[in-house]
Scaffold this motif. Structure first.
Motif, short mmCIF file in Angstrom:
data_model
loop_
_atom_site.label_atom_id
_atom_site.label_comp_id
_atom_site.label_asym_id
_atom_site.label_seq_id
_atom_site.Cartn_x
_atom_site.Cartn_y
_atom_site.Cartn_z
N HIS A 13 0.82 -1.21 0.00
CA HIS A 13 0.00 0.00 0.00
C HIS A 13 0.86 1.26 0.00
CE1 HIS A 13 -3.99 -1.92 0.83
NE2 HIS A 13 -3.20 -2.91 1.19
N PRO A 14 0.38 2.31 -0.66
CA PRO A 14 1.15 3.56 -0.71
C PRO A 14 1.19 4.25 0.65
CG PRO A 14 -1.02 3.89 -1.70
CD PRO A 14 -0.90 2.42 -1.39
N LYS A 30 -16.75 -2.02 0.28
CA LYS A 30 -17.73 -2.72 -0.57
C LYS A 30 -18.24 -1.77 -1.65
CE LYS A 30 -22.18 -5.09 -0.41
NZ LYS A 30 -23.40 -5.22 0.42
N ARG A 31 -18.68 -0.61 -1.23
CA ARG A 31 -19.21 0.39 -2.16
C ARG A 31 -18.80 1.76 -1.68
NH1 ARG A 31 -25.14 0.79 -3.18
NH2 ARG A 31 -25.37 0.66 -0.89
N ALA A 32 -19.11 2.78 -2.47
CA ALA A 32 -18.88 4.16 -2.04
C ALA A 32 -19.90 5.04 -2.73
CB ALA A 32 -17.46 4.60 -2.39
N SER A 51 -10.80 10.84 0.02
CA SER A 51 -9.85 9.88 -0.57
C SER A 51 -8.58 10.56 -1.09
CB SER A 51 -10.53 9.07 -1.69
OG SER A 51 -11.26 7.99 -1.14
N LYS A 55 -11.76 13.49 -4.24
CA LYS A 55 -13.16 13.24 -4.59
C LYS A 55 -14.02 14.45 -4.25
CE LYS A 55 -14.69 9.74 -5.70
NZ LYS A 55 -14.31 9.70 -7.13
N HIS A 59 -18.38 10.38 -3.95
CA HIS A 59 -18.32 9.12 -4.71
C HIS A 59 -19.60 8.90 -5.51
CE1 HIS A 59 -14.67 7.68 -2.60
NE2 HIS A 59 -15.15 8.39 -1.60
N GLY A 283 -11.61 12.88 -8.76
CA GLY A 283 -11.06 11.63 -8.23
C GLY A 283 -11.60 10.37 -8.86
N TRP A 284 -12.14 10.47 -10.07
CA TRP A 284 -12.60 9.25 -10.74
C TRP A 284 -11.43 8.53 -11.40
CZ3 TRP A 284 -17.61 7.21 -12.55
CH2 TRP A 284 -18.68 7.64 -11.75
N VAL B 72 -18.08 0.14 -12.02
CA VAL B 72 -18.64 1.46 -11.77
C VAL B 72 -19.96 1.36 -11.00
CG1 VAL B 72 -20.06 1.92 -13.83
CG2 VAL B 72 -18.65 3.75 -12.88
N HIS B 74 -20.22 -0.40 -8.36
CA HIS B 74 -19.83 -0.45 -6.95
C HIS B 74 -19.20 0.87 -6.50
CE1 HIS B 74 -20.77 -4.69 -6.89
NE2 HIS B 74 -20.06 -4.83 -7.99
N TYR B 75 -18.13 1.23 -7.14
CA TYR B 75 -17.48 2.51 -6.86
C TYR B 75 -16.39 2.71 -7.89
CZ TYR B 75 -13.83 -0.29 -4.59
OH TYR B 75 -12.85 -1.21 -4.33
N GLU B 76 -15.93 3.94 -8.01
CA GLU B 76 -14.94 4.23 -9.05
C GLU B 76 -13.52 4.33 -8.49
OE1 GLU B 76 -17.52 6.27 -8.39
OE2 GLU B 76 -16.69 8.14 -7.60
N HIS B 77 -13.39 4.95 -7.34
CA HIS B 77 -12.04 5.12 -6.78
C HIS B 77 -12.12 5.44 -5.29
CE1 HIS B 77 -7.86 6.16 -6.35
NE2 HIS B 77 -8.23 7.23 -5.71
N VAL B 78 -11.32 4.72 -4.52
CA VAL B 78 -11.21 4.95 -3.08
C VAL B 78 -9.72 4.94 -2.74
CG1 VAL B 78 -11.54 3.80 -0.85
CG2 VAL B 78 -13.49 4.07 -2.41
N ILE B 79 -9.30 5.81 -1.87
CA ILE B 79 -7.90 5.84 -1.41
C ILE B 79 -7.43 4.42 -1.10
CG2 ILE B 79 -8.67 6.32 0.96
CD1 ILE B 79 -6.13 7.91 1.41
N SER B 80 -6.22 4.07 -1.54
CA SER B 80 -5.78 2.69 -1.29
C SER B 80 -4.86 2.55 -0.08
CB SER B 80 -5.17 2.06 -2.55
OG SER B 80 -3.89 2.55 -2.77
N PHE B 316 -3.93 8.22 -6.94
CA PHE B 316 -4.74 7.27 -7.71
C PHE B 316 -4.17 5.85 -7.68
CE2 PHE B 316 -6.20 11.33 -9.38
CZ PHE B 316 -7.58 11.15 -9.35
N SER B 317 -3.22 5.60 -6.79
CA SER B 317 -2.66 4.26 -6.64
C SER B 317 -3.81 3.24 -6.47
CB SER B 317 -1.77 4.25 -5.40
OG SER B 317 -1.18 2.98 -5.22
N ASN B 319 -6.36 2.61 -8.48
CA ASN B 319 -7.68 3.08 -8.96
C ASN B 319 -8.56 1.89 -9.35
OD1 ASN B 319 -9.17 3.88 -11.82
ND2 ASN B 319 -9.38 5.45 -10.27
N LEU B 321 -11.38 1.49 -11.13
CA LEU B 321 -11.82 1.29 -12.51
C LEU B 321 -10.69 0.70 -13.36
CD1 LEU B 321 -13.89 4.55 -13.21
CD2 LEU B 321 -14.75 2.29 -12.56
#
Lengths: 440, 440
Positions: A13-14, A30-32, A51, A55, A59, A283-284, B72, B74-80, B316-317, B319, B321
């Motif tokens: 992880h970053p 799971k979702r956002a 995020s 974002k 989301h 943030g997409w 898409v 579920h979600y597009e992008h969340v901090i990793s 975006f680490s 991402n 999508l």
């Protein structure tokens, strides 16, 4: 094998010490939607930092999804060298209006790369113009511009720099920045008392600087620090007087975060380069851009055999899916008057953080602008090495907010369109998370 | 205002002298599917270079679109950082199988950034291990690894380097690489005659190198040059013997381009780092990745206060999508046996390029591997400054192929699944484009 075990088997992880995840595992997404992350156990967690500050519309914004689906019916990505793509033209026309005069757009994907491109363009103009003496770059104390090597070289972040010191490039860091707590601070309007010291530093490099790079108004990773708009105004005057380029890193501040499309607007300045990223696509998808002037552009514009071309390439420059979303983001920000709404929300954010401070008696130096509010934990000397910020983070996650302090700086940087009731929950969670951290 | 005029008012195209577009404007893209770009006038143009070497499964691949639409929902992008995401786990598990032993994955967006991350990791391990003497990086002659400053420093491309010379970092370039025309070349199996000279160069830096970086088997932007697998094997042995890291830049070669998932497989070697990009998402979205070993990972794995963390961040680490698409790409490559099909297609590509050479009498040094075939234009001395490659490009576009030579090196690097009849058209167009260029 559990999901967490599978994750930790393979994913590095970053910005993480991976061993930390043994005791506090990553949360299972799971979702956002909107300002919320929904975990696999059904729990809802407020994304209090958008995020990593990207974002801006939260989301799953429906119009952005629609824009993605429209574009994917045509094509997803085509090389942007030697091609003309209407979606990119429309986006570029909108970006060219952000800061009149900066009407040329160069696309990349990562924010750090936009920074590197702007600096390369600055240095390259010097080469073409025969200004051999202008080879230096100046940044501000507490700056952060990314972590590719050049971006890291202009970042005043010892924690991130230290392992690579032998490889970093020499950069000058301007000291004595007039930090403020808000626009009410007298320094915001007039930093004259700070200026002579700053000007002394600048004047030493008047003939050798190619560019000065700043995060306008707010420095992010350096601690969510806000500085005087008057300083930015004076700095711009100085750079114009001495023919030094000004690069504005608006990757975090850009597109509404501080209550205007660009943070530069607070000082009513026009830099030579503006770098955008993060919120550009809300943030997409990864997309960054460098805006610059026709003057800069024309320096490179000549017959090919004159050897003046800016040959920087990036495979995904102008990616059509990202462009479609960015275009829609700009439309929504305008149509829904988000910039104005952020300015209206600023006071509320500030008030809520003051309530946290009052309730916990553990916050100092509260500062804020637009949809950013931050404060430092009050620590006794024995607590300074205890990673208190990290404990606040852990407590907050358990309570339902992804609040991810910068060291011991607590901050909220929520989606620009976060709802009032979510902000009120965030306040309560922050109070509890701090109280739990210091309960002993 | 025409579309072209609007484009050229605002877009600074990558890797371009913008003035060139006055006489030969960018082509107007309407749609893209399979190996074709469709222009606004209805004309079809073959994407002979896979839109800068990334669209390995061509444009608009239906299963990839389906994967995007599934994610898409579920979600597009969340901090990793601090999150666990199943789509990223599944992708990472697949990536970890590409090269057994390299089972840790760090994500970024741009290829150049993956390169910078791998080098930072190498240098950082030296710092942690107290190997202060190992601070140098070596690359190969004719290398290209990207254009952020560190990536450019390890790229042996004078054209791209020259304007930034004062800022480039010192790097050693290994000379005398045993280039081959194909796997039939005796040097492919045994480069013993070249090795003593190479080893002499290497031995000078045996105690001071942190890492050697290579584009395994094929050097792309340096001229589509192919080198001996035996050289890569010997180089790997040498690095193991001297505790020097080997970084494999598989951004262009990765995921099937040379007939195997990784070009390293030709030499049956396992490097310390592998960088992926471009074809990782089949050119849908920007995503890059660094794969490395548990050994490297463990060097950073310790209590936070030991100060060993690799704190590199990228918004975006991972991402979601892009990850959804990359996962589907890997499945398709396996299920449709694309690697094997590329090996089968190799001979055909070679045969077709030989036919171009025979017909035009204007190509020399034909070389190829997997779905890459290249050759240099035969030029008389007065033609060497005439941008003949650029003329071939213009003619080919008019005839219906986006063939974009590297200087005077003509190459095809089409989607891995390009159809036979499209290849036959490409051959005819290439012949005509070359003949038109030299008709006088």
């Amino acid at each position: 094998m559990t999901l967490i075990a599978r994750d930790l088997s393979h994913i590095w992880h970053p910005c993480s010490q991976m061993k930390d995840y043994e005791k506090f595992p990553p949360i299972k997404i799971k979702r956002a939607y909107g300002s919320y992350l929904e975990l696999t156990d059904g729990k809802k967690v407020i994304d209090a930092i958008s995020s990593w500050w990207c974002k801006s519309l939260g989301h799953g914004y429906p119009e952005l999804k629609a824009a993605l689906l429209r574009q994917v019916e045509h094509y997803e990505h085509v090389i942007s060298a030697n091609t003309c793509q209407e979606i990119l033209i429309e986006l570029s026309e909108k970006l060219a209006l952000l800061c009149p005069g900066l009407n040329k757009v160069f696309y990349a994907s990562e924010g750090a790369c936009a920074i590197e491109i702007a600096i390369k363009m600055s240095l390259h103009t010097r080469k073409i113009m025969g200004e051999q003496g202008r080879k230096q770059i100046m940044a501000l104390q507490n700056s952060y511009h990314g972590e590719t090597l050049l971006a890291l070289s202009i970042s005043d972040m010892e924690l991130y720099r230290e392992p690579y010191q032998d490889w970093l490039l020499p950069v000058i860091f301007l000291q004595g920045i007039p930090y403020v707590t808000s626009e009410i601070d007298p320094l915001w309007q007039d930093c004259g008392s700070y200026w002579p010291n700053i000007e002394d530093q600048l004047n030493q490099y008047a003939d050798t600087l190619s560019a000065i790079i700043v995060e306008p108004i707010v420095q992010g990773a350096g601690g969510m620090l806000i500085y005087s708009q008057d300083f930015l105004k004076r700095l711009r005057s100085w750079t114009l007087k001495h023919s030094v380029h000004l690069i504005a890193d608006e990757i975090m501040t850009g597109l509404g975060r501080t209550g205007y499309a660009l943070a530069c607007q607070h000082a009513q300045i026009k830099p030579d380069f503006i770098c955008l990223g993060k919120g550009l696509t809300s943030g997409w998808l990864p997309m960054s851009a460098v805006l610059t002037t026709s003057n800069i552009y024309q320096i490179f514009y000549d017959d090919y055999d004159k050897g003046k071309s800016f040959l920087h390439s990036h495979t995904f420059s102008g990616n059509a899916l990202a462009a479609a979303i960015a275009l829609e983001v700009l439309k929504i920000l305008e149509e829904k008057q988000i910039y104005q709404k952020v300015r209206e929300k600023q006071k509320l954010l500030s008030q809520l953080m003051f309530e946290v401070a009052q309730s916990t008696q553990r916050l100092m130096r509260i500062r804020g602008i637009g949809a950013i509010i931050s404060a430092d934990l009050v620590l006794e000397s024995h607590q300074k090495k205890q990673r208190c910020g990290y404990q606040v983070f852990q407590n907050a996650v358990k309570l339902g907010a992804l609040l991810r302090p910068l060291g011991n700086t607590i901050y909220w940087l929520p989606p620009l369109n976060i709802e009032l009731k979510t902000l009120l929950s965030l306040k309560e969670i922050t109070i509890q998370a701090i109280n739990q951290t210091f309960k002993n």
